[in-house]
Design a protein around this motif. Structure first.
Motif, short mmCIF file in Angstrom:
data_model
loop_
_atom_site.label_atom_id
_atom_site.label_comp_id
_atom_site.label_asym_id
_atom_site.label_seq_id
_atom_site.Cartn_x
_atom_site.Cartn_y
_atom_site.Cartn_z
N THR A 1 18.41 71.59 3.80
CA THR A 1 17.43 71.56 4.79
C THR A 1 16.06 72.70 5.17
OG1 THR A 1 20.64 71.93 6.09
CG2 THR A 1 18.01 72.35 7.52
N ALA A 2 16.35 73.64 4.37
CA ALA A 2 14.74 73.92 4.35
C ALA A 2 13.42 73.45 3.80
CB ALA A 2 15.19 75.89 2.94
N ILE B 1 16.18 63.53 2.12
CA ILE B 1 15.00 64.13 2.55
C ILE B 1 14.32 64.94 1.59
CG2 ILE B 1 13.54 65.39 3.83
CD1 ILE B 1 14.73 64.71 5.99
N ALA B 2 15.65 65.67 0.66
CA ALA B 2 15.58 66.38 0.01
C ALA B 2 14.55 65.36 -1.28
CB ALA B 2 16.61 67.66 -0.35
N PHE B 3 15.26 64.71 -1.63
CA PHE B 3 15.31 63.33 -2.74
C PHE B 3 13.08 63.37 -2.65
CE2 PHE B 3 14.08 59.08 -3.30
CZ PHE B 3 14.28 59.03 -5.26
N TYR B 4 13.51 63.06 -0.89
CA TYR B 4 11.85 62.59 -0.97
C TYR B 4 10.63 63.49 -1.26
CZ TYR B 4 7.61 61.40 1.69
OH TYR B 4 6.51 61.53 2.50
N ASN B 5 11.36 64.68 -1.21
CA ASN B 5 10.32 65.84 -2.17
C ASN B 5 10.32 65.85 -3.11
OD1 ASN B 5 8.99 68.42 -1.25
ND2 ASN B 5 10.79 68.70 -3.15
N HIS B 6 11.11 65.10 -4.02
CA HIS B 6 10.81 65.29 -4.96
C HIS B 6 10.16 63.99 -5.71
CE1 HIS B 6 13.59 67.89 -6.59
NE2 HIS B 6 14.51 67.64 -6.07
N TRP B 7 10.53 63.12 -4.87
CA TRP B 7 9.66 61.82 -5.36
C TRP B 7 7.87 61.97 -4.69
CZ3 TRP B 7 11.23 56.98 -6.42
CH2 TRP B 7 10.30 55.85 -6.59
N VAL C 1 -3.07 68.10 -2.98
CA VAL C 1 -2.05 67.80 -1.64
C VAL C 1 -0.84 68.26 -2.17
CG1 VAL C 1 -1.44 66.07 0.37
CG2 VAL C 1 -3.74 66.60 -0.21
N SER C 2 -0.40 67.45 -3.03
CA SER C 2 0.85 67.29 -3.57
C SER C 2 1.29 68.58 -4.14
CB SER C 2 1.17 66.38 -4.92
OG SER C 2 2.15 66.72 -5.47
N LEU C 3 -0.19 69.90 -4.70
CA LEU C 3 0.38 70.46 -4.69
C LEU C 3 0.66 71.62 -3.79
CD1 LEU C 3 -2.59 71.43 -7.71
CD2 LEU C 3 0.70 71.89 -8.04
N GLY C 4 -0.19 71.06 -3.36
CA GLY C 4 -0.17 72.39 -1.63
C GLY C 4 1.56 72.67 -0.80
N LEU C 5 1.98 71.12 -1.32
CA LEU C 5 3.73 71.01 -0.79
C LEU C 5 4.32 71.82 -1.20
CD1 LEU C 5 3.85 67.52 -0.21
CD2 LEU C 5 2.96 69.46 1.55
N TRP C 6 3.62 72.32 -2.30
CA TRP C 6 4.51 73.52 -3.29
C TRP C 6 4.96 74.98 -2.74
CZ3 TRP C 6 8.53 74.47 -6.13
CH2 TRP C 6 9.04 75.16 -6.58
N ASP C 7 5.76 75.76 -2.51
CA ASP C 7 5.85 76.84 -1.15
C ASP C 7 7.27 77.68 -2.37
OD1 ASP C 7 6.75 78.99 -0.38
OD2 ASP C 7 7.39 77.86 1.79
N PRO C 8 6.37 78.65 -3.32
CA PRO C 8 6.90 79.46 -4.49
C PRO C 8 8.35 80.11 -3.53
CG PRO C 8 5.28 80.50 -3.69
CD PRO C 8 4.93 78.91 -3.16
N ASP C 9 7.98 80.32 -1.69
CA ASP C 9 9.29 81.25 -1.93
C ASP C 9 10.86 80.39 -0.68
OD1 ASP C 9 7.39 83.67 -1.46
OD2 ASP C 9 6.23 82.93 -0.10
N LEU C 10 10.26 79.28 -0.57
CA LEU C 10 11.52 78.22 -0.36
C LEU C 10 12.40 78.34 -1.78
CD1 LEU C 10 11.77 76.75 1.87
CD2 LEU C 10 11.20 74.24 0.62
N ASP C 11 13.46 77.98 -0.82
CA ASP C 11 14.90 77.85 -1.24
C ASP C 11 14.61 76.24 -1.76
OD1 ASP C 11 17.07 77.68 -2.80
OD2 ASP C 11 18.31 78.87 -0.91
N TYR C 12 15.02 75.85 -2.75
CA TYR C 12 14.71 74.21 -3.35
C TYR C 12 16.11 73.92 -3.53
CZ TYR C 12 9.69 73.73 -2.95
OH TYR C 12 8.50 73.82 -2.42
N SER C 13 17.26 74.96 -3.31
CA SER C 13 18.58 74.53 -3.52
C SER C 13 19.22 74.19 -2.24
CB SER C 13 18.80 75.71 -4.45
OG SER C 13 19.45 76.80 -3.12
N ASP C 14 18.66 74.07 -1.26
CA ASP C 14 18.74 74.66 0.26
C ASP C 14 18.04 72.76 0.92
OD1 ASP C 14 19.46 74.30 3.40
OD2 ASP C 14 18.70 76.04 3.73
N ARG D 1 10.63 72.38 5.56
CA ARG D 1 8.88 72.72 4.75
C ARG D 1 8.15 71.52 5.41
NH1 ARG D 1 4.94 73.05 3.88
NH2 ARG D 1 3.83 73.69 2.78
N LEU D 2 9.21 69.72 5.13
CA LEU D 2 8.25 68.41 4.79
C LEU D 2 7.64 68.59 6.63
CD1 LEU D 2 10.43 66.43 2.13
CD2 LEU D 2 8.03 68.18 2.02
#
Length: 239
Positions: free
Chosen positions: A63-64, A151-157, A48-61, A68-69
């Motif tokens: 809000t984006a 929320i972006a930090f939570y994504n890293h967590w 599931v954690s792997l499935g959260l990765w989106d190669p097309d997502l701008d991870y510098s944003d 996604r989350l």
């Protein structure tokens, strides 16, 4: 009855009666089955954690990332339940493994306790990996009211902490020592611990420590299956 003080005699208390029956070490397999459950749930968490990765997502944003989350909320709930349930199963497996090893290891050996501690560390990583879910799991729904950066930090967590299976690698290596040196477990389980467990430990020690999550659950699954359906010599000893 004679007075012992006057007779100069010394009376010692009678030794306790020797028990006629001494409880034999438990040969149950329930603890090993919980290891299978924990391994499967660990694999679910990683997938599931792997499935959260989106190669097309701008991870510098931020809000984006929050958006996604929000879309992956059902996956996050599955991941949370898998982590917490797996954590509980890991604790049971840890104590069961310690009891199993201590029954065949030399008296006073530290290996059983260290093996349990390694699994315990993995359980703690699972608990911590789910620890921010209550705070952020539903926060993505109201991202306009929250700070997207948090929320972006939570994504890293959740992309890192649940992957910390280095403790399982430690257990695998300890199990290898117990099996190959002391013959306290089937030899093939020791070889699995030396290979998969050793690689898991090395990955956990490296700066890319989260990669231990790729191998840790697989080592646990193979080992738990071995103790569940194998290990016949140990169980037959009770017969």
């Amino acid at each position: 009855m004679k007075d012992p003080t006057s007779m100069g005699e010394v009376f010692l208390a009678d030794p306790p009666a020797r028990a006629e029956h001494v409880a034999a070490p438990a040969r149950t397999r329930g603890w090993a089955v919980t290891g299978i459950i924990a391994a499967v749930l660990g694999l679910v968490t990683i997938v599931v954690s792997l499935g959260l990765w989106d190669p097309d997502l701008d991870y510098s944003d931020p809000t984006a990332i929050a958006g996604r989350l929000r879309e992956a909320q059902a996956q996050l709930i599955v991941m949370h339940v898998a982590m917490v349930t797996g954590m509980i199963a890991l604790v049971v497996f840890a104590f069961g493994l310690a009891r199993r090893l201590n029954a065949t290891l030399p008296v006073g050996s530290l290996l059983g306790g260290v093996a349990a501690a390694g699994i315990g560390l993995t359980a703690v990583a699972n608990l911590l990996g789910s620890g921010l879910d209550t705070e952020f799991l539903f926060a993505a729904d109201v991202v306009e009211k929250d700070v997207p950066e948090t929320i972006a930090f939570y994504n890293h967590w959740i992309a890192t902490i649940p992957w910390l299976w280095v403790g399982a690698g430690l257990t695998g290596v300890v199990l290898a020592i117990a099996a190959l040196k002391h013959k306290a477990a089937p030899r093939w389980i020791g070889i699995v611990g030396l290979t998969l467990g050793g690689l898991t430990l090395l990955l956990g020690i490296s700066p890319l420590q989260y990669m231990a999550g790729f191998l840790g659950p697989i080592w646990l699954l193979v080992t738990a299956i071995g103790f569940t359906f194998g290990d016949k010599a140990y169980r037959n000893a009770a017969a």
